[in-house]
Design a protein around this motif. Structure first.
Motif, PDB file in Angstrom:
ATOM      1  N   GLU A  56       0.822  -1.214   0.000  1.00 53.71           N
ATOM      2  CA  GLU A  56       0.000   0.000   0.000  1.00 53.71           C
ATOM      3  C   GLU A  56       0.854   1.261   0.000  1.00 53.71           C
ATOM      4  O   GLU A  56       0.489   2.282  -0.598  1.00 53.71           O
ATOM      5  CB  GLU A  56      -0.910  -0.005   1.230  1.00 53.71           C
ATOM      6  CG  GLU A  56      -1.907   1.135   1.257  1.00 53.71           C
ATOM      7  CD  GLU A  56      -2.860   1.035   2.433  1.00 53.71           C
ATOM      8  OE1 GLU A  56      -3.449   2.065   2.795  1.00 53.71           O
ATOM      9  OE2 GLU A  56      -3.008  -0.078   2.993  1.00 53.71           O
ATOM     10  N   ALA A  57       2.055   1.184   0.641  1.00 51.45           N
ATOM     11  CA  ALA A  57       2.960   2.342   0.693  1.00 51.45           C
ATOM     12  C   ALA A  57       3.877   2.413  -0.523  1.00 51.45           C
ATOM     13  O   ALA A  57       4.772   3.264  -0.576  1.00 51.45           O
ATOM     14  CB  ALA A  57       3.795   2.281   1.967  1.00 51.45           C
ATOM     15  N   ASP A  58       3.694   1.513  -1.508  1.00 50.76           N
ATOM     16  CA  ASP A  58       4.491   1.460  -2.741  1.00 50.76           C
ATOM     17  C   ASP A  58       5.946   1.059  -2.492  1.00 50.76           C
ATOM     18  O   ASP A  58       6.797   1.263  -3.362  1.00 50.76           O
ATOM     19  CB  ASP A  58       4.465   2.805  -3.487  1.00 50.76           C
ATOM     20  CG  ASP A  58       3.119   3.079  -4.134  1.00 50.76           C
ATOM     21  OD1 ASP A  58       2.443   2.099  -4.505  1.00 50.76           O
ATOM     22  OD2 ASP A  58       2.750   4.249  -4.257  1.00 50.76           O
ATOM     23  N   VAL A  59       6.236   0.482  -1.330  1.00 52.99           N
ATOM     24  CA  VAL A  59       7.587  -0.006  -1.064  1.00 52.99           C
ATOM     25  C   VAL A  59       7.793  -1.364  -1.737  1.00 52.99           C
ATOM     26  O   VAL A  59       8.857  -1.649  -2.289  1.00 52.99           O
ATOM     27  CB  VAL A  59       7.839  -0.109   0.457  1.00 52.99           C
ATOM     28  CG1 VAL A  59       9.215  -0.715   0.734  1.00 52.99           C
ATOM     29  CG2 VAL A  59       7.723   1.259   1.104  1.00 52.99           C
ATOM     30  N   LEU A  60       6.793  -2.207  -1.709  1.00 55.48           N
ATOM     31  CA  LEU A  60       6.800  -3.478  -2.423  1.00 55.48           C
ATOM     32  C   LEU A  60       5.830  -3.397  -3.590  1.00 55.48           C
ATOM     33  O   LEU A  60       4.877  -2.613  -3.568  1.00 55.48           O
ATOM     34  CB  LEU A  60       6.393  -4.635  -1.501  1.00 55.48           C
ATOM     35  CG  LEU A  60       7.248  -4.910  -0.265  1.00 55.48           C
ATOM     36  CD1 LEU A  60       6.705  -6.128   0.484  1.00 55.48           C
ATOM     37  CD2 LEU A  60       8.700  -5.131  -0.643  1.00 55.48           C
ATOM     38  N   ALA A  61       6.063  -4.234  -4.597  1.00 49.57           N
ATOM     39  CA  ALA A  61       5.171  -4.276  -5.755  1.00 49.57           C
ATOM     40  C   ALA A  61       5.037  -5.713  -6.229  1.00 49.57           C
ATOM     41  O   ALA A  61       6.016  -6.472  -6.229  1.00 49.57           O
ATOM     42  CB  ALA A  61       5.714  -3.401  -6.888  1.00 49.57           C
ATOM     43  N   GLU A  62       3.838  -6.069  -6.618  1.00 45.97           N
ATOM     44  CA  GLU A  62       3.605  -7.405  -7.161  1.00 45.97           C
ATOM     45  C   GLU A  62       4.234  -7.491  -8.546  1.00 45.97           C
ATOM     46  O   GLU A  62       4.046  -6.613  -9.382  1.00 45.97           O
ATOM     47  CB  GLU A  62       2.106  -7.684  -7.242  1.00 45.97           C
ATOM     48  CG  GLU A  62       1.775  -9.109  -7.645  1.00 45.97           C
ATOM     49  CD  GLU A  62       0.278  -9.380  -7.631  1.00 45.97           C
ATOM     50  OE1 GLU A  62      -0.336  -9.284  -8.717  1.00 45.97           O
ATOM     51  OE2 GLU A  62      -0.276  -9.668  -6.541  1.00 45.97           O
ATOM     52  N   THR A  63       5.013  -8.538  -8.776  1.00 46.94           N
ATOM     53  CA  THR A  63       5.707  -8.686 -10.053  1.00 46.94           C
ATOM     54  C   THR A  63       5.034  -9.693 -10.978  1.00 46.94           C
ATOM     55  O   THR A  63       5.105  -9.566 -12.193  1.00 46.94           O
ATOM     56  CB  THR A  63       7.158  -9.120  -9.819  1.00 46.94           C
ATOM     57  OG1 THR A  63       7.182 -10.331  -9.046  1.00 46.94           O
ATOM     58  CG2 THR A  63       7.938  -8.038  -9.066  1.00 46.94           C
ATOM     59  N   LYS A  64       4.392 -10.694 -10.389  1.00 48.11           N
ATOM     60  CA  LYS A  64       3.705 -11.699 -11.202  1.00 48.11           C
ATOM     61  C   LYS A  64       2.795 -12.519 -10.307  1.00 48.11           C
ATOM     62  O   LYS A  64       2.877 -12.443  -9.073  1.00 48.11           O
ATOM     63  CB  LYS A  64       4.704 -12.594 -11.938  1.00 48.11           C
ATOM     64  CG  LYS A  64       5.563 -13.452 -11.037  1.00 48.11           C
ATOM     65  CD  LYS A  64       6.615 -14.222 -11.821  1.00 48.11           C
ATOM     66  CE  LYS A  64       7.784 -13.331 -12.148  1.00 48.11           C
ATOM     67  NZ  LYS A  64       9.015 -14.079 -12.483  1.00 48.11           N
ATOM     68  N   VAL A  65       1.964 -13.338 -10.927  1.00 47.76           N
ATOM     69  CA  VAL A  65       1.085 -14.255 -10.201  1.00 47.76           C
ATOM     70  C   VAL A  65       1.356 -15.649 -10.729  1.00 47.76           C
ATOM     71  O   VAL A  65       1.382 -15.872 -11.946  1.00 47.76           O
ATOM     72  CB  VAL A  65      -0.398 -13.880 -10.386  1.00 47.76           C
ATOM     73  CG1 VAL A  65      -1.289 -14.926  -9.713  1.00 47.76           C
ATOM     74  CG2 VAL A  65      -0.669 -12.500  -9.805  1.00 47.76           C
ATOM     75  N   SER A  66       1.600 -16.576  -9.800  1.00 47.56           N
ATOM     76  CA  SER A  66       1.882 -17.958 -10.180  1.00 47.56           C
ATOM     77  C   SER A  66       0.641 -18.793  -9.917  1.00 47.56           C
ATOM     78  O   SER A  66       0.117 -18.825  -8.799  1.00 47.56           O
ATOM     79  CB  SER A  66       3.065 -18.498  -9.363  1.00 47.56           C
ATOM     80  OG  SER A  66       3.264 -19.872  -9.621  1.00 47.56           O
ATOM     81  N   ALA A  67       0.180 -19.466 -10.957  1.00 47.18           N
ATOM     82  CA  ALA A  67      -1.016 -20.306 -10.821  1.00 47.18           C
ATOM     83  C   ALA A  67      -0.612 -21.705 -10.387  1.00 47.18           C
ATOM     84  O   ALA A  67       0.188 -22.375 -11.044  1.00 47.18           O
ATOM     85  CB  ALA A  67      -1.767 -20.353 -12.145  1.00 47.18           C
ATOM     86  N   GLY A  68      -1.120 -22.145  -9.255  1.00 41.08           N
ATOM     87  CA  GLY A  68      -0.843 -23.497  -8.779  1.00 41.08           C
ATOM     88  C   GLY A  68      -1.891 -24.480  -9.283  1.00 41.08           C
ATOM     89  O   GLY A  68      -2.881 -24.106  -9.907  1.00 41.08           O
TER      90      GLY A  68
END
Length: 412
Positions: A56-68
């Motif tokens: 939420e603070a933009d320190v981390l960012a989602e890079t991809k989603v892995s489908a299991g």
């Protein structure tokens, strides 16, 4: 009052957990919540809460989603590299190096200016730092508003009751010079001792990830050891812990630049290594090479050459002997799991020094103190001081954003 440990609040404890998460993400590059639970030992609820707050603070960012195969897809995330820029600046006796990182601590660019080690006037050094920072920002087209913070490593940085000081042989900086430094650079600053910066990089990006206690030994013009004990950087009462280079190696031995005789540095610092060569072969072509970096690279080549250079090889052998002997004392006092070697002398000579120094260290360590100690060349390449001080500056930017309560060593 010095020596009083401040009370820790629940917010401080939560801040420590956030730092654990951030360092784990930096080490991994990309990770998942489940991986963070395993690597940090934090509870699932704590990891989920912290990760969500950092996203939420933009320190981390989602890079991809892995489908299991079963269940919901797994989010993979890393540091948000686009959040801004961080500078790491290493001020040494012979150079000033400034490196620009993104907020995932990927190196973007760097610049370096050679320093005349005989020019000691603080104003001149401050101006050199300022010019190097200006050049780096201009070359990348980055304005100061786009920089979240800068870390500067200053040799001999200590903390006195009256404030901060930089005290190395022939350097005498006081608070007024540090104020000028802040004004000249024009960025939010943290400063620290290079030994602390160096071991900070080793702690989170090198062998410190798997060793609770370690010493990282820097070999260059001067020598010293950054020390981590039970997961904490050892600082001492005045931030000067780790000056192993000024411990005694030889009673009434060579004169060290600190004014004492027989210091470790007088034998395994670069001027000391050149002194050894002069003792062995006064007329050797390398005996009077003026630039330290040239001397070390030429010595490394001469000692490895297929054409016999007995003086060069004996110089390296004696340096390994001195190094191993001094490390045995360090091991006896600190009892680390791992000792790593770093610095520009290590990159040039480490392959020739490592094995004989390890053998000497183990044979001279009292009892079985050195038997299980691993001696390695650090895997944190490039300039670990720059990387380590940039990590501290990144933490400071998160303190400024209200996310951490960490006590940054020295904030300007």
């Amino acid at each position: 009052m010095r020596g009083v440990v401040p009370r820790r609040t629940s917010r401080d404890i939560r801040s420590d957990s956030m730092i654990d998460v951030l360092h784990a993400v930096l080490s991994a590059g990309e990770t998942t919540r489940n991986d963070l639970m395993r690597s940090t030992g934090l509870s699932p609820a704590t990891v989920v809460t912290i990760v969500n707050e950092l996203i939420e603070a933009d320190v981390l960012a989602e890079t991809k989603v892995s489908a299991g195969r079963v269940g919901r897809p797994t989010s993979i995330f890393g540091m948000n590299a686009a959040r801004g820029r961080i500078l790491g600046i290493d001020v040494a006796e012979t150079y000033v190096r400034a490196t620009m990182f993104d907020t995932a601590l990927n190196q973007v660019s760097y610049t370096e200016s050679a320093r005349d080690e005989h020019v000691l006037e603080p104003g001149s050094i401050v101006e050199t730092i300022g010019l190097v920072v200006d050049e780096l920002l201009q070359s990348e087209g980055v304005c100061r508003e786009g920089v979240l913070g800068a870390g500067i490593s200053l040799p001999g940085l200590i903390q006195e009751p009256s404030g901060m000081a930089v005290v190395v042989p022939n350097w005498e900086w006081r608070s007024v010079e540090l104020d000028r430094l802040r004004e000249r650079v024009g960025l939010p600053l943290v400063i620290d001792n290079p030994l602390k910066a160096m071991v900070n990089a080793e702690r989170w990006l090198g062998r410190g990830r798997s060793a609770a206690s370690l010493a990282t030994v820097n070999l260059g013009t001067g020598v010293g050891a950054g020390i981590v004990l039970e997961g904490e950087v050892l600082r001492g009462a005045t931030n000067s812990a780790g000056e192993w280079g000024h411990s005694l190696l030889m009673l009434d031995g060579r004169l060290c630049r600190c004014g004492r005789r027989g210091c470790v540095e007088a034998y395994i610092g670069v001027p000391g290594i050149q002194h050894t060569l002069r003792e062995l072969a006064p007329s050797h072509p390398l005996a009077d090479v003026e630039l330290q970096s040239d001397f070390i690279s030429l010595l490394a080549h001469a000692a490895e050459s297929s054409t016999p250079d007995d003086a060069a090889r004996e110089t390296v052998a004696r340096t390994a002997y001195y190094l191993g002997s001094a490390l045995a004392d360090l091991v006896a006092v600190v009892n680390p799991d791992v000792v790593t070697l770093t610095g520009w002398t290590t990159w040039a000579l480490g392959g020739q020094l490592l094995s004989p120094a390890r053998e000497r260290m183990r044979s001279q360590s009292p009892g079985r103190a050195g038997a299980a100690v691993e001696l390695e060349i650090s895997a944190v390449r490039g300039n670990p001081v720059v990387t380590g001080i940039a990590m501290i500056a990144l933490e400071r930017s998160l303190v400024d954003a209200g996310l951490l309560t960490t006590r940054i060593p020295v904030v300007l």
